[in-house]
Design a protein around this motif. Structure first.
Motif, short mmCIF file in Angstrom:
data_model
loop_
_atom_site.label_atom_id
_atom_site.label_comp_id
_atom_site.label_asym_id
_atom_site.label_seq_id
_atom_site.Cartn_x
_atom_site.Cartn_y
_atom_site.Cartn_z
N LEU A 344 2.01 87.70 -29.61
CA LEU A 344 1.09 88.63 -30.27
C LEU A 344 1.80 89.92 -30.66
O LEU A 344 1.64 90.41 -31.79
CB LEU A 344 -0.09 88.94 -29.36
CG LEU A 344 -1.11 89.97 -29.87
CD1 LEU A 344 -1.69 89.54 -31.22
CD2 LEU A 344 -2.22 90.18 -28.85
N ILE A 348 2.32 91.12 -34.59
CA ILE A 348 1.75 92.36 -35.12
C ILE A 348 2.82 93.16 -35.85
O ILE A 348 2.60 93.64 -36.98
CB ILE A 348 1.13 93.20 -33.99
CG1 ILE A 348 -0.16 92.55 -33.49
CG2 ILE A 348 0.85 94.63 -34.46
CD1 ILE A 348 -0.75 93.21 -32.26
N THR A 406 -4.31 88.58 -37.44
CA THR A 406 -5.16 88.62 -36.25
C THR A 406 -6.18 87.50 -36.26
O THR A 406 -6.44 86.86 -35.23
CB THR A 406 -5.89 89.99 -36.15
OG1 THR A 406 -4.92 91.04 -36.16
CG2 THR A 406 -6.70 90.07 -34.87
N ALA A 462 -10.58 94.69 -35.83
CA ALA A 462 -9.39 93.94 -35.44
C ALA A 462 -8.67 94.63 -34.29
O ALA A 462 -8.21 93.98 -33.35
CB ALA A 462 -8.45 93.78 -36.64
N ILE A 466 -7.73 93.15 -30.66
CA ILE A 466 -6.33 93.09 -30.21
C ILE A 466 -6.20 93.70 -28.82
O ILE A 466 -5.53 93.14 -27.93
CB ILE A 466 -5.42 93.82 -31.22
CG1 ILE A 466 -5.28 93.00 -32.51
CG2 ILE A 466 -4.03 94.06 -30.61
CD1 ILE A 466 -4.60 93.74 -33.63
#
Length: 494
Positions: A344, A348, A406, A462, A466
């Protein structure tokens, strides 16, 4: 600590299962899967882009052909939506099952995806033939007679190739789930190269017009489908049997549910595009320049150019995130949430980099990009609107790429409800309402403001998801450390 330089070739990986997805360094796995998938996604996006490039530079087609291509484009995305729902859903399901050691259900998911992709492609083709006039009108095809004529010709031939397109795109995900991202890339690349070679031949010396562009696309899609079909006979981690191709209700249901985000992210984009194209046609007609008959198609044609440029950036963003799905889902199935968290973070950062690179091009070189699509051969109004459209419409590209990544990451994590909710927020709630509301206050420019505004508002949601995801994954890591420490204490008491 994992060795980042541990170089293992795909051919050296275990043939029976994909346990290397739990063992190799995360960075290396992302490169192995994401890079070929990015190339495959960009290549797939190039089909329509290449068509428009050559159409725009054919003097007998020009902005009318450009506008016609823009009209048909959302309808190809509808077909893609069904393809990725079948393919990405099965890809996630297969990754989770292989990670858990359940090869039988992984096989059922792959075989079921083959059957469903064939059936859905045929059904979409038939529906397109039956409702062609209504569909073209919905996306602004009747802005003027010349645009409609070109759109109808192009759409007829594109519809013929829909079954091959759906099958090839769905199988791309299955091939990646089997551990062969490079082959998936090659299959897509071969089709796109065929289209690139044939497009100028059919459009210029043979003067086949919109039909020529579409037929070149079809031939490329057929080649991709044939190569994908060939791969099914030599799968590595997944073994297909006759029963695999008979859809299992439970397996198919779970797979399609996991692919729902991919479907909605594409299909809702079409709904948003329908709203944007309707509003840009409506408010363009009220504009003192674009209300003139000979210029009516310009806003629609320019929007198509901007969306094609944006489509390349989004193809990279989606390719990056979707390439991570087999890695994320396998590790979640194997209980390695620490690795899912690491993916993740890297995703990003990568998505933001992609967005900033795209933003630089849109803000600094809008005229040069527009010229590639024939702007130099059009009126000054065409060029002026193109520059404005690029700079306003795409000013929040970093947030757009991050939002898209995402959606897909949450899908790979096995959280289709959260993923779908975020996708729906962006494309339906924001993507439809803002293009309708903002032009009331800002006229034609309001349509352009709607796109960055939607990405800003979606990013807020989002970011919350996250943060929650990080906390859940880090909580799992903490519990794993406590459990390991307890086991060690039990084995080696003081």
């Amino acid at each position: 600590m994992e060795n980042e330089n541990n170089d293992v070739a795909e051919t050296d990986l275990p043939a029976a299962k994909n346990d290397f997805l739990e063992k190799l360094p995360v960075g290396k796995l992302m490169r192995m899967y994401a890079v070929p998938n990015i190339i495959a996604m960009v290549t797939a996006a190039l089909y329509n882009i290449v068509d428009q490039l050559f159409i725009a530079n054919a003097d007998y087609l020009g902005s009318y052909g450009n506008a016609a291509n823009t009209v048909v484009y959302p309808l190809t995305v509808v077909a893609l939506a069904f393809a990725v729902m079948v393919g990405d859903g099965a890809c996630t399901f297969i990754g989770l099952k292989l990670g858990a050691g359940d090869s039988k259900n992984a096989s059922k998911a792959a075989g079921g995806a083959v059957t469903l992709s064939v059936l859905s492609g045929i059904i979409i083709m038939l529906l397109y033939f039956i409702f062609s006039d209504s569909l073209l009108s919905l996306f602004g095809g009747k802005v003027n007679a010349e645009t409609y004529s070109n759109a109808k010709e192009y759409f007829f031939w594109i519809t013929v190739g829909i079954p091959f397109y759906v099958f090839g795109q769905a199988m791309n995900s299955i091939i990646r789930a089997d551990g062969s991202p490079k082959f998936a890339m090659i299959a897509t690349l071969a089709g796109a190269v065929t289209n690139i070679i044939l497009d100028p031949v059919f459009i210029f010396p043979m003067k086949m017009g919109m039909a020529g562009a579409a037929i070149a696309t079809i031939l490329g899609q057929i080649l991709t489908a044939v190569l994908s079909c060939f791969y099914l006979f030599k799968m590595k981690a997944i073994k297909l049997h006759k029963y695999s191709f008979i859809p299992d209700g439970k397996v198919v249901g779970k797979s399609l549910f996991m692919g729902l985000t991919s479907f909605l992210s594409q299909f809702s984009l079409v709904v948003s595009m329908a709203a944007v194209q309707t509003m840009i046609t409506k408010y363009g007609a009220l504009d003192p320049v674009f209300g003139i008959e000979q210029y009516k198609q310009i806003p629609l044609a320019v929007l198509g150019i901007v969306m094609k440029y944006f489509g390349i950036a989004i193809a990279v963003a989606v390719g990056l995130a979707a390439g991570c799905i087999p890695v994320v889902s396998y590790n979640m199935g194997a209980g390695r949430k620490d690795r899912a968290s690491e993916i993740l973070t890297k995703m990003i950062i990568s998505e933001l980099i992609v967005g900033f690179i795209g933003l630089i091009g849109a803000e600094i070189f809008p005229q040069q990009i527009a010229d590639l699509f024939g702007a130099a051969n059009e009126s000054e109004y065409y060029s002026e609107f193109a520059v404005k459209c690029f700079r306003i419409y795409l000013c929040m590209m970093p947030l757009a790429t991050l939002n898209k990544g995402t959606f897909i990451y949450l899908q790979g994590l096995g959280k289709p409800v959260l993923s779908t909710s975020l996708a729906m927020t962006r494309e339906i709630i924001m993507g439809v309402s803002l293009p309708i509301i903002l032009p009331v206050f800002f006229g034609l420019d309001g349509v352009l403001y709607s796109f960055p505004a939607a990405d800003i508002l979606t990013f807020i949601f989002a970011l919350i998801l996250i943060i929650i995801t990080y906390r859940q994954l880090s909580g799992a890591k903490k519990k794993a450390r406590i459990k390991t420490a307890a086991e060690k204490k039990k084995i080696f008491p003081r």
